[in-house]
Each structure stands twice: as C-alpha cells, then as structure tokens.
Design a protein around this motif. Structure first.
Motif, PDB file in Angstrom:
ATOM      1  N   ARG A   1       9.482   5.701   5.916  1.00  0.00           N
ATOM      2  CA  ARG A   1      10.478   4.875   7.156  1.00  0.00           C
ATOM      3  C   ARG A   1       9.300   3.674   6.955  1.00  0.00           C
ATOM      4  O   ARG A   1       8.528   3.834   7.719  1.00  0.00           O
ATOM      5  CB  ARG A   1      10.473   5.303   8.419  1.00  0.00           C
ATOM      6  N   GLY A   2       9.791   2.624   6.599  1.00  0.00           N
ATOM      7  CA  GLY A   2       8.487   0.896   6.602  1.00  0.00           C
ATOM      8  C   GLY A   2       7.917   1.244   6.717  1.00  0.00           C
ATOM      9  O   GLY A   2       7.341   1.674   5.481  1.00  0.00           O
ATOM     10  N   ASN A   3       7.237   0.458   7.609  1.00  0.00           N
ATOM     11  CA  ASN A   3       5.236   0.945   7.130  1.00  0.00           C
ATOM     12  C   ASN A   3       4.474   2.506   8.282  1.00  0.00           C
ATOM     13  O   ASN A   3       3.442   2.751   8.331  1.00  0.00           O
ATOM     14  CB  ASN A   3       4.231   0.084   7.451  1.00  0.00           C
ATOM     15  N   GLU A   4       5.622   3.565   8.340  1.00  0.00           N
ATOM     16  CA  GLU A   4       5.099   4.809   8.325  1.00  0.00           C
ATOM     17  C   GLU A   4       5.240   5.592   7.450  1.00  0.00           C
ATOM     18  O   GLU A   4       6.614   6.118   6.803  1.00  0.00           O
ATOM     19  CB  GLU A   4       5.802   4.569  10.112  1.00  0.00           C
ATOM     20  N   VAL A   5       4.257   6.752   7.264  1.00  0.00           N
ATOM     21  CA  VAL A   5       3.711   8.066   6.788  1.00  0.00           C
ATOM     22  C   VAL A   5       4.529   8.729   7.106  1.00  0.00           C
ATOM     23  O   VAL A   5       3.807   9.075   8.582  1.00  0.00           O
ATOM     24  CB  VAL A   5       3.486   7.736   5.896  1.00  0.00           C
ATOM     25  N   LYS A   6       5.314   9.711   7.883  1.00  0.00           N
ATOM     26  CA  LYS A   6       5.214  10.931   8.174  1.00  0.00           C
ATOM     27  C   LYS A   6       5.560  12.329   7.559  1.00  0.00           C
ATOM     28  O   LYS A   6       5.533  12.710   6.422  1.00  0.00           O
ATOM     29  CB  LYS A   6       6.644  11.517   9.322  1.00  0.00           C
ATOM     30  N   ILE A   7       4.836  12.812   8.023  1.00  0.00           N
ATOM     31  CA  ILE A   7       4.060  14.355   7.155  1.00  0.00           C
ATOM     32  C   ILE A   7       4.423  16.006   7.934  1.00  0.00           C
ATOM     33  O   ILE A   7       4.259  16.136   8.816  1.00  0.00           O
ATOM     34  CB  ILE A   7       2.321  14.576   7.229  1.00  0.00           C
ATOM     35  N   VAL A   8       5.588  16.650   7.617  1.00  0.00           N
ATOM     36  CA  VAL A   8       6.318  17.942   8.456  1.00  0.00           C
ATOM     37  C   VAL A   8       5.950  18.800   7.717  1.00  0.00           C
ATOM     38  O   VAL A   8       5.720  19.078   6.649  1.00  0.00           O
ATOM     39  CB  VAL A   8       7.698  17.368   8.315  1.00  0.00           C
TER      40      VAL A   8
ATOM     41  N   GLN B   1       0.699  -1.361  -0.293  1.00  0.00           N
ATOM     42  CA  GLN B   1      -0.408   0.167  -0.214  1.00  0.00           C
ATOM     43  C   GLN B   1       0.381   1.680  -0.215  1.00  0.00           C
ATOM     44  O   GLN B   1       0.362   2.206  -0.646  1.00  0.00           O
ATOM     45  CB  GLN B   1      -1.411   0.324   1.027  1.00  0.00           C
ATOM     46  N   ALA B   2       2.337   1.656   0.885  1.00  0.00           N
ATOM     47  CA  ALA B   2       2.693   2.433   0.321  1.00  0.00           C
ATOM     48  C   ALA B   2       3.128   2.495  -0.559  1.00  0.00           C
ATOM     49  O   ALA B   2       3.982   3.607  -1.128  1.00  0.00           O
ATOM     50  CB  ALA B   2       3.970   2.325   2.032  1.00  0.00           C
ATOM     51  N   LEU B   3       3.657   1.468  -1.133  1.00  0.00           N
ATOM     52  CA  LEU B   3       4.345   2.139  -2.814  1.00  0.00           C
ATOM     53  C   LEU B   3       3.028   2.294  -3.805  1.00  0.00           C
ATOM     54  O   LEU B   3       3.802   3.070  -4.099  1.00  0.00           O
ATOM     55  CB  LEU B   3       4.789   0.695  -3.267  1.00  0.00           C
ATOM     56  N   SER B   4       1.988   1.796  -3.378  1.00  0.00           N
ATOM     57  CA  SER B   4       1.138   2.404  -4.602  1.00  0.00           C
ATOM     58  C   SER B   4       0.452   3.394  -3.792  1.00  0.00           C
ATOM     59  O   SER B   4       0.137   4.721  -4.571  1.00  0.00           O
ATOM     60  CB  SER B   4      -0.527   1.680  -4.358  1.00  0.00           C
ATOM     61  N   LEU B   5       1.283   3.899  -3.033  1.00  0.00           N
ATOM     62  CA  LEU B   5       0.413   5.472  -2.477  1.00  0.00           C
ATOM     63  C   LEU B   5       1.641   6.251  -2.845  1.00  0.00           C
ATOM     64  O   LEU B   5       1.411   7.563  -3.297  1.00  0.00           O
ATOM     65  CB  LEU B   5       0.892   5.964  -1.040  1.00  0.00           C
ATOM     66  N   PHE B   6       2.683   6.313  -3.264  1.00  0.00           N
ATOM     67  CA  PHE B   6       3.760   6.886  -3.572  1.00  0.00           C
ATOM     68  C   PHE B   6       4.083   6.653  -4.780  1.00  0.00           C
ATOM     69  O   PHE B   6       4.541   8.120  -4.871  1.00  0.00           O
ATOM     70  CB  PHE B   6       5.240   6.313  -3.086  1.00  0.00           C
ATOM     71  N   GLY B   7       4.254   5.601  -5.978  1.00  0.00           N
ATOM     72  CA  GLY B   7       4.077   5.647  -7.394  1.00  0.00           C
ATOM     73  C   GLY B   7       5.193   5.487  -7.496  1.00  0.00           C
ATOM     74  O   GLY B   7       6.112   5.545  -7.149  1.00  0.00           O
TER      75      GLY B   7
ATOM     76  N   SER C   1      -8.084   9.662   2.658  1.00  0.00           N
ATOM     77  CA  SER C   1      -8.366   8.905   1.823  1.00  0.00           C
ATOM     78  C   SER C   1      -7.171   8.170   0.494  1.00  0.00           C
ATOM     79  O   SER C   1      -8.320   7.032  -0.255  1.00  0.00           O
ATOM     80  CB  SER C   1      -9.306  10.167   1.220  1.00  0.00           C
ATOM     81  N   LEU C   2      -6.719   8.495   0.156  1.00  0.00           N
ATOM     82  CA  LEU C   2      -5.681   7.840  -0.823  1.00  0.00           C
ATOM     83  C   LEU C   2      -5.967   6.469  -0.917  1.00  0.00           C
ATOM     84  O   LEU C   2      -6.136   5.526  -1.184  1.00  0.00           O
ATOM     85  CB  LEU C   2      -4.976   8.383  -1.130  1.00  0.00           C
ATOM     86  N   LEU C   3      -5.156   6.225   0.976  1.00  0.00           N
ATOM     87  CA  LEU C   3      -5.103   4.718   0.955  1.00  0.00           C
ATOM     88  C   LEU C   3      -6.615   3.938   1.075  1.00  0.00           C
ATOM     89  O   LEU C   3      -6.742   3.103   0.829  1.00  0.00           O
ATOM     90  CB  LEU C   3      -4.800   4.531   2.204  1.00  0.00           C
ATOM     91  N   ALA C   4      -7.349   4.276   1.465  1.00  0.00           N
ATOM     92  CA  ALA C   4      -9.032   3.791   1.140  1.00  0.00           C
ATOM     93  C   ALA C   4      -9.287   3.684   0.064  1.00  0.00           C
ATOM     94  O   ALA C   4      -9.367   2.629  -0.427  1.00  0.00           O
ATOM     95  CB  ALA C   4      -9.534   5.435   2.031  1.00  0.00           C
ATOM     96  N   ILE C   5      -8.406   4.390  -1.072  1.00  0.00           N
ATOM     97  CA  ILE C   5      -9.068   4.263  -2.889  1.00  0.00           C
ATOM     98  C   ILE C   5      -8.175   2.751  -2.051  1.00  0.00           C
ATOM     99  O   ILE C   5      -8.570   1.790  -3.325  1.00  0.00           O
ATOM    100  CB  ILE C   5      -8.226   5.103  -3.126  1.00  0.00           C
ATOM    101  N   ILE C   6      -6.958   2.586  -2.533  1.00  0.00           N
ATOM    102  CA  ILE C   6      -5.308   1.799  -2.195  1.00  0.00           C
ATOM    103  C   ILE C   6      -6.389   0.414  -2.098  1.00  0.00           C
ATOM    104  O   ILE C   6      -6.457  -0.789  -2.772  1.00  0.00           O
ATOM    105  CB  ILE C   6      -4.618   2.107  -1.500  1.00  0.00           C
ATOM    106  N   SER C   7      -6.615   0.918  -0.729  1.00  0.00           N
ATOM    107  CA  SER C   7      -7.541  -0.589  -0.145  1.00  0.00           C
ATOM    108  C   SER C   7      -8.391  -1.610  -0.678  1.00  0.00           C
ATOM    109  O   SER C   7      -8.985  -2.378  -0.258  1.00  0.00           O
ATOM    110  CB  SER C   7      -7.507  -0.574   1.621  1.00  0.00           C
ATOM    111  N   THR C   8      -9.517  -0.598  -1.661  1.00  0.00           N
ATOM    112  CA  THR C   8     -10.452  -1.737  -2.499  1.00  0.00           C
ATOM    113  C   THR C   8      -9.301  -1.907  -4.011  1.00  0.00           C
ATOM    114  O   THR C   8     -10.408  -2.512  -4.218  1.00  0.00           O
ATOM    115  CB  THR C   8     -11.379  -0.674  -3.191  1.00  0.00           C
ATOM    116  N   GLY C   9      -8.278  -1.925  -3.924  1.00  0.00           N
ATOM    117  CA  GLY C   9      -7.876  -2.851  -5.118  1.00  0.00           C
ATOM    118  C   GLY C   9      -7.448  -1.702  -6.244  1.00  0.00           C
ATOM    119  O   GLY C   9      -7.121  -1.686  -7.163  1.00  0.00           O
ATOM    120  N   GLU C  10      -7.879  -0.440  -6.312  1.00  0.00           N
ATOM    121  CA  GLU C  10      -7.832   0.532  -7.057  1.00  0.00           C
ATOM    122  C   GLU C  10      -6.705   1.092  -7.086  1.00  0.00           C
ATOM    123  O   GLU C  10      -5.363   1.126  -6.163  1.00  0.00           O
ATOM    124  CB  GLU C  10      -8.853   1.504  -6.970  1.00  0.00           C
ATOM    125  N   ASN C  11      -5.882   1.526  -8.530  1.00  0.00           N
ATOM    126  CA  ASN C  11      -4.625   2.615  -8.870  1.00  0.00           C
ATOM    127  C   ASN C  11      -4.542   3.201  -8.526  1.00  0.00           C
ATOM    128  O   ASN C  11      -5.605   4.631  -8.962  1.00  0.00           O
ATOM    129  CB  ASN C  11      -4.252   1.668 -10.473  1.00  0.00           C
TER     130      ASN C  11
END
Length: 319
Positions: A39-46, A13-19, A61-71
């Motif tokens: 970092r691993g399975n953590e995403v830090k926003i600063v 999911q992290a890979l899909s999120l980053f693209g 919201s993007l992770l919710a899209i990814i969790s349904t199998g959508e690209n």
C-alpha cells in the motif's frame, strides 16, 4: 496471525521488489506461506509469526540488493531465501557493488553468490587458485573476467587459456580438419567467454598480437609463462603428470587459475584425475587457494541445482 509493516523509501523500489505481475512477491509468499500486501510505500506481511519473521528478513535483503541498482531475478531471489534459511542473509551485503569488469555489451560482471565472491577474492590475493565445483557455478566465466581485468589494468601482458582435449564420449579422430580444427570445439567455452568480455574484434586483435592464446594443454609443455594470467579449464580431465607439468609452467609475474568438476571425469577407466590429486597435495601450500563451490553457487536455471542435488543423492546411495 502476526503481521509486519516495512517502509520503502521509493516507489520504484517497491515496483522492483514486486516484479512483473508480482512474480517476485509470489515466490516469497509461496516459500514462507505468508500474504504480502503493498500500500503506497508500505509493505505488509501477514502470516504465522516465524514465517512473517523469515519473510521480513528476505524482503529487507532484497531491498538491500535493489538499493545498489541490481535487478532482482529468479536466481538472486532464491539465493537470498536460501541464506535467510541459514540465518546468513547479512552475507548478501558482501556482494553488492563489486564489479569485476564490463563486458563488450556494457553488462557488469559481478560475483552473484558468497562462494563466487570468495573465489574472486582468492584469485585477487593468491598466485594459484583451484576452483572446484559443479556446472553453472561460474568457475570459468569469473576466472576469464578476472583475467581480462588483470590484462586491462596491465598487471599481466598475456591471457593464456587451455584445457585438456579429452573426449566426453566422442573421438577426436572423427572430427573434420587439422589438429587445431579438431581441438577448437573443446576450447569453444573459453572463446565464448572471451568474446563476451572483449568483443570479437578486440579478441581477434589481441590474439594476432599474441596477447591472448587459446590452446590445448599439450601445447604448454616445455614453456615458462611469465607476466601471464593462465587458466586451465576442465582440469578434472588431466592426469597427475599433466597437472604437475602445467603448474610448473608458472613464471614471474603470473597467476594460474585451475577450474574443474570432480564429478565429471572423462578419463579412461583406471586413470587418476590430476585435479583430485592436486587438491590434496596443495591444500596447505602458501599462496595457493583451493575453493570449493556447492549447488548453492549455481547461477544457471534452478533445475541445474535440482539435477546436481539428485545426482549427489544417487551417488551417496551407491556409496
């Protein structure tokens, strides 16, 4: 400086999120002026507090899209960011997992925006639907998908696609061939959508059997269309008389979807658009739904949205 850490369940999911080459995250960083670190399975926003809050909502919201199998792609990322800006990102969940049909190539056809979802729901729940909006909002494509779905589920026996043969600057007489060959270019977008949904061979088979008909609007006169899913495309180019004629073809067990863009009327000067009139006359009639798309529902290249906005600004200036 504020920061927020988001836990991600799976590394995929992290890979899909980053693209690819972090292209998705770069869009978010640019939009909200934040820094996003994985970092691993953590995403830090600063970043600044308000920006971090918005970016966090966008990432979730993007992770919710990814969790349904959508690209993730440019369109749904930008759309998600638009919804976050309006504090309506919860609407994203309405879009997940709602497949209308599968194309011949095995691709699922789904509503990609809230406006598209409302449109397909309206088609499901009403006998007549008017889908009005700018180019690229999926008006015709989704209507054809809903027609194919109804046909495959045996809710209707025929699909009838029609549009007025009005020239956008060209003259029919200059085109080669007989009448059918002259009007075929005007019907090409309808053919293309059906080919994609059914495959060329199935389309040919159903057309020969009379289950699918693609014809100019003039061919509808004097008919009653029972057990059919009827789509009138480019309806802004109908006259009020043609629109009334078309709508009164409705028979038992049938549905009608009318699509058009009232900013692209190609009728001769002085002629009124039947679609504009129908929107006013039919807006409070039961079992008829008028659905309006905006530039937010455009699912083509981002520039199409920008072009529509630029023309709207120019039109408002003129007024």
């Amino acid at each position: 400086m504020a920061q927020k850490i988001i836990e991600i369940e799976k590394s995929e999911q992290a890979l899909s999120l980053f693209g690819n080459f972090d292209e998705n995250i770069k869009l978010i960083e640019k939009e909200y002026a934040v820094k996003v670190i994985c970092r691993g399975n953590e995403v830090k926003i600063v970043g600044e507090q308000a920006a971090v809050d918005s970016a966090e909502r966008a990432v979730n919201s993007l992770l919710a899209i990814i969790s349904t199998g959508e690209n993730l792609n440019m369109q749904n990322i930008r759309y998600t960011m638009d919804l976050v800006g309006e504090h309506q990102e919860s609407a994203i969940r309405k879009l997940t997992g709602d497949c209308i049909c599968i194309t011949a190539a095995g691709k699922p056809v789904k509503p990609k925006t809230v406006g598209q979802k409302e449109y397909t729901d309206a088609i499901e729940n009403n006998t007549i639907v008017l889908g009005v909006g700018p180019a690229g909002t999926g008006k015709t494509y989704l209507a054809v998908a809903m027609a194919v779905k109804a046909f495959k589920e045996k809710e209707v026996h025929r699909i009838i696609l029609t549009r007025p043969a009005v020239e956008a600057g060209e003259k029919l007489g200059f085109l080669p061939g007989d009448l059918q060959q002259k009007v075929d270019p005007y019907l090409r977008p309808l053919y293309d959508a059906l080919f994609e949904m059914l495959g060329a061979e199935n389309f040919q088979k159903y057309q020969e059997r009379g289950n699918i008909e693609v014809a100019p609007l003039a061919y509808m006169r004097g008919r009653t269309l029972d057990d059919s899913f009827i789509i009138l495309d480019e309806a802004q180019n109908t006259t009020p008389e043609q629109m009334k004629m078309f709508l009164t073809r409705l028979g038992f067990g049938s549905k009608i979807v009318v699509t058009g863009d009232i900013t692209q009327v190609d009728l001769p000067d002085g002629k009124k658009s039947g679609l504009i009139q129908a929107m006013k006359i039919l807006k409070n009639v039961e079992d008829i739904s008028v659905n309006k798309f905006t530039e937010k529902d455009v699912v083509r290249h981002k520039l199409v949205q920008d072009i529509i906005k630029a023309y709207e600004r120019a039109e408002n200036k003129k007024k």
